[in-house]
Design a protein around this motif. Structure first.
Motif, PDB file in Angstrom:
ATOM      1  N   ILE A 327       0.854  -1.195   0.000  1.00 25.04           N
ATOM      2  CA  ILE A 327       0.000   0.000   0.000  1.00 25.04           C
ATOM      3  C   ILE A 327       0.890   1.245   0.000  1.00 25.04           C
ATOM      4  O   ILE A 327       0.666   2.187  -0.772  1.00 25.04           O
ATOM      5  N   SER A 328       1.913   1.235   0.854  1.00 25.72           N
ATOM      6  CA  SER A 328       2.823   2.387   0.951  1.00 25.72           C
ATOM      7  C   SER A 328       3.541   2.612  -0.370  1.00 25.72           C
ATOM      8  O   SER A 328       3.645   3.751  -0.844  1.00 25.72           O
ATOM      9  N   TYR A 330       2.592   1.665  -3.388  1.00 29.77           N
ATOM     10  CA  TYR A 330       1.623   2.084  -4.402  1.00 29.77           C
ATOM     11  C   TYR A 330       1.285   3.562  -4.261  1.00 29.77           C
ATOM     12  O   TYR A 330       1.172   4.292  -5.249  1.00 29.77           O
ATOM     13  N   MET A 331       1.150   4.025  -3.021  1.00 27.57           N
ATOM     14  CA  MET A 331       0.831   5.429  -2.774  1.00 27.57           C
ATOM     15  C   MET A 331       1.994   6.338  -3.177  1.00 27.57           C
ATOM     16  O   MET A 331       1.774   7.437  -3.706  1.00 27.57           O
ATOM     17  N   ASP A 334       1.930   6.506  -6.957  1.00 23.16           N
ATOM     18  CA  ASP A 334       0.814   7.368  -7.359  1.00 23.16           C
ATOM     19  C   ASP A 334       1.169   8.845  -7.210  1.00 23.16           C
ATOM     20  O   ASP A 334       0.884   9.659  -8.092  1.00 23.16           O
ATOM     21  N   SER A 335       1.808   9.188  -6.081  1.00 19.08           N
ATOM     22  CA  SER A 335       2.163  10.598  -5.858  1.00 19.08           C
ATOM     23  C   SER A 335       3.184  11.076  -6.879  1.00 19.08           C
ATOM     24  O   SER A 335       3.137  12.221  -7.341  1.00 19.08           O
ATOM     25  N   TYR A 352      -7.121   1.748  -7.542  1.00 14.34           N
ATOM     26  CA  TYR A 352      -7.524   1.999  -6.150  1.00 14.34           C
ATOM     27  C   TYR A 352      -7.819   3.472  -5.935  1.00 14.34           C
ATOM     28  O   TYR A 352      -7.118   4.331  -6.448  1.00 14.34           O
ATOM     29  N   ILE A 354      -7.329   6.487  -3.829  1.00 16.65           N
ATOM     30  CA  ILE A 354      -6.263   6.799  -2.880  1.00 16.65           C
ATOM     31  C   ILE A 354      -6.791   7.141  -1.483  1.00 16.65           C
ATOM     32  O   ILE A 354      -6.257   6.649  -0.491  1.00 16.65           O
ATOM     33  N   LEU A 357      -7.354   4.004   0.164  1.00 14.72           N
ATOM     34  CA  LEU A 357      -6.082   3.367   0.500  1.00 14.72           C
ATOM     35  C   LEU A 357      -5.489   3.963   1.769  1.00 14.72           C
ATOM     36  O   LEU A 357      -4.933   3.257   2.606  1.00 14.72           O
ATOM     37  N   ILE A 358      -5.596   5.293   1.898  1.00  9.41           N
ATOM     38  CA  ILE A 358      -5.076   5.954   3.106  1.00  9.41           C
ATOM     39  C   ILE A 358      -5.795   5.422   4.338  1.00  9.41           C
ATOM     40  O   ILE A 358      -5.177   5.117   5.365  1.00  9.41           O
ATOM     41  N   LYS A 361      -4.621   1.947   5.009  1.00  3.80           N
ATOM     42  CA  LYS A 361      -3.265   1.987   5.565  1.00  3.80           C
ATOM     43  C   LYS A 361      -3.302   2.318   7.058  1.00  3.80           C
ATOM     44  O   LYS A 361      -2.633   1.666   7.869  1.00  3.80           O
TER      45      LYS A 361
END
Length: 564
Positions: A327-328, A330-331, A334-335, A352, A354, A357-358, A361
């Motif tokens: 997850i971390s 992927y984020m 994405d950023s 996903y 976001i 996802l946050i 997480k």
């Protein structure tokens, strides 16, 4: 400074090289792509010749060669040299410059996520090439098509550009002079159709490119079309055919060190295995995608779907740590992609959401904290571990400082050597003045004789024999071991074993400094090289004399040579 600080020998060499023609220097530069030192010599000669003749276009080309040398190590420096290329080559009417410099600069800017600036540079290259070199104009058009397709996701616009290039090359000798450009264009068309999910048109152009690469015997392009069709078969849900194609292409991508298409191969293998219900194989290949991304830090929106797959996989098997890990990751990706496209007012659409996802997480972090908090004993142990690690870390930091200081002392060999020679003379002159021969119970004549033999023994490096003992050396000197031991103690101020080990360690230090190949040896091999019977005895003697281990000394030595 790298290019200006040549030795006198290097300057003479450069002076001699200026007698060559520009074309010869150009060819020598590109024939030595794996030897930067030689490339520097040739580009310096090229520049010297250009300055001597005051040729602007030749100065531009010399700066271009220098920019290429900075390609991997310093993109900002490379861009500075490309700006010099542009300055010197403006309005010269050259067929390739400054257009090629604008293209290279655009490529660097893309890697820095400055897509808008990159496109502006491509457009400048396009405008100039249209006036000076129509062939290169279509090369630039192809670069623009690739950027629109691979970086911006503007597949329809990219497709129109590729077809424009296709119509140009089809009128040329597209199986000889223009073969590579033609096949790259065909690949661009096939890839755009694939991204637009027009699978039939994709297959048509992949087959066309496959046939053309086979006719021209271009092995790399041949397998690139096979890979692209494998990806297309994934879209068609013909998963077995996809696996067959990608498995054929993957070894060629690895052989050519094409990390981008190696990543693509693993991604589509993951998709194909998933389609066949082989989840474990899918996970293995998506993890390989992640490992390549970790190495290159480059990935496009086409290949990020593996991360949601990994997140779901680890969630299903209850592996919270790996679920949180991906997850971390992927984020973060994405950023980066959002930053990449922000200036162009584009939005990256990901599988996903976001914000969700946050939330997921944070829930995972809370859950993991609860798991860790179930036992006060566990928390206490964790705190103890942290304190221990911190203490150990501080100890290691202080130890490294101490070791570094000791290493620097060793490297100051001239001062140390003078000091050792001074002490040696004192041992030979002052101590004998105090110790009369009767003090050690040996006749003066015999003492001088054995001291002379010791000097010769040291010069000839007899101490490197691994089976050396005091008995074998006394036999060689035709004396007895007691006399030899007493003389070494009195006149070398050491025990016999310490005396031999110190000679070996001094010899090891000087040889390791002088011969880079020795620094590649194992500690065991070095031990044998310098007269010791084992790595342990060598390391112990090295540490006893110098206060650091040989492995640390070698690493610091390598680092110091890299810096210099």
């Amino acid at each position: 400074m790298l290019f200006l600080s040549l030795s006198v020998l290097g300057q003479n060499k450069t002076k001699d090289l200026t007698k060559l023609t520009y074309n010869e220097l150009h060819d020598l530069y590109f024939d030595n792509e794996n030897n930067p030192k030689k490339q520097i010599l040739y580009t310096n000669a090229y520049m010297a010749k250009a300055i001597q003749e005051n040729s602007r276009i030749r100065k531009a080309k010399a700066n271009y060669q220098i920019a290429l040398l900075y390609y991997a190590s310093d993109k900002d420096k490379a861009i500075q040299y490309l700006d010099s290329v542009i300055k010197y080559s403006e309005n010269t009417g050259d067929k390739f410059f400054p257009a090629a410099a604008y293209c290279e600069k655009a490529d660097f800017l893309k890697r820095q996520l400055k897509l808008e600036e990159a496109m502006n540079n491509y457009k400048l290259a396009e405008k100039i090439a249209l006036q000076t070199n129509i062939d290169y104009y279509y090369v630039v058009r192809d670069y623009i098509g690739t950027t629109k397709s691979e970086d911006l996701g503007e597949y329809k616009e990219a497709l129109a550009i590729y077809k424009e290039c296709y119509n140009y090359y089809i009128t040329k000798n597209y199986r000889k002079q223009y073969a590579n450009d033609f096949q790259i264009t065909i690949f661009g068309i096939a890839d755009c159709y694939k991204s637009l999910q027009n699978t039939d048109s994709t297959t048509y152009y992949n087959k066309l490119g496959f046939q053309e690469s086979k006719i021209t015997k271009d092995g790399y392009m041949h397998y690139l079309f096979i890979l692209n069709e494998g990806a297309n078969q994934v879209l068609k849900k013909n998963y077995k055919a996809a696996l067959d194609s990608v498995h054929k292409a993957l070894p060629k991508m690895i052989e050519n060190k094409d990390l981008g298409n190696t990543l693509a191969s693993y991604f589509y293998l993951g998709k194909a295995y998933d389609g066949l219900g082989q989840k474990e194989n899918a996970v293995k290949n998506f993890l390989k995608v992640d490992s390549i991304y970790a190495e290159t830090k480059e990935i496009t929106t086409e290949f990020i779907d593996g991360y949601p797959y990994l997140i779901s996989h680890y969630k299903n098997i209850g592996d919270k740590e790996n679920q949180l890990k991906y997850i971390s990751k992927y984020m973060v990706i994405d950023s980066i992609l959002q930053k990449k496209y922000r200036n162009l007012n584009k939005i990256v659409h990901t599988e996903y959401d976001i914000p969700r996802l946050i939330s997921e997480k944070e829930s995972l972090i809370t859950s993991l904290k609860k798991d860790n908090a179930k036992s006060y004993l566990g928390i206490g142990a964790l705190i103890l571990i942290i304190l221990t690690v911190s203490t150990f870390g501080f100890y290691q930091f202080e130890l490294k400082k101490k070791y570094r200081t000791r290493f620097e002392r060793i490297m100051q060999r001239s001062a140390i050597r003078n000091n050792e020679e001074h002490n040696f003379e004192k041992a030979k002159t002052i101590k004998p003045a105090i110790l009369k021969s009767e003090d050690i119970g040996i006749a003066e004549e015999l003492i001088q004789e054995i001291l002379g033999k010791l000097d010769g023994f040291e010069r000839e490096k007899g101490f490197l024999k691994s089976d050396l003992t005091i008995q074998s050396l006394s036999n060689l000197f035709e004396t007895n071991s007691k006399y030899l031991s007493k003389i070494v103690n009195a006149y070398r101020c050491k025990t016999f074993i310490q005396y031999i080990n110190d000679l070996r360690i001094d010899n090891a230090v000087e040889n390791l400094k002088a011969e880079s190949k020795l620094r590649k040896y194992t500690i065991q091999a070095l031990a044998l090289e310098f007269g010791f019977n084992s790595a342990e005895s060598f390391s112990a003697a090295f540490y006893k004399k110098l206060g650091i281990k040989p492995a640390y000394f070698i690493k610091q030595l390598e680092d110091s040579f890299k810096i210099n």
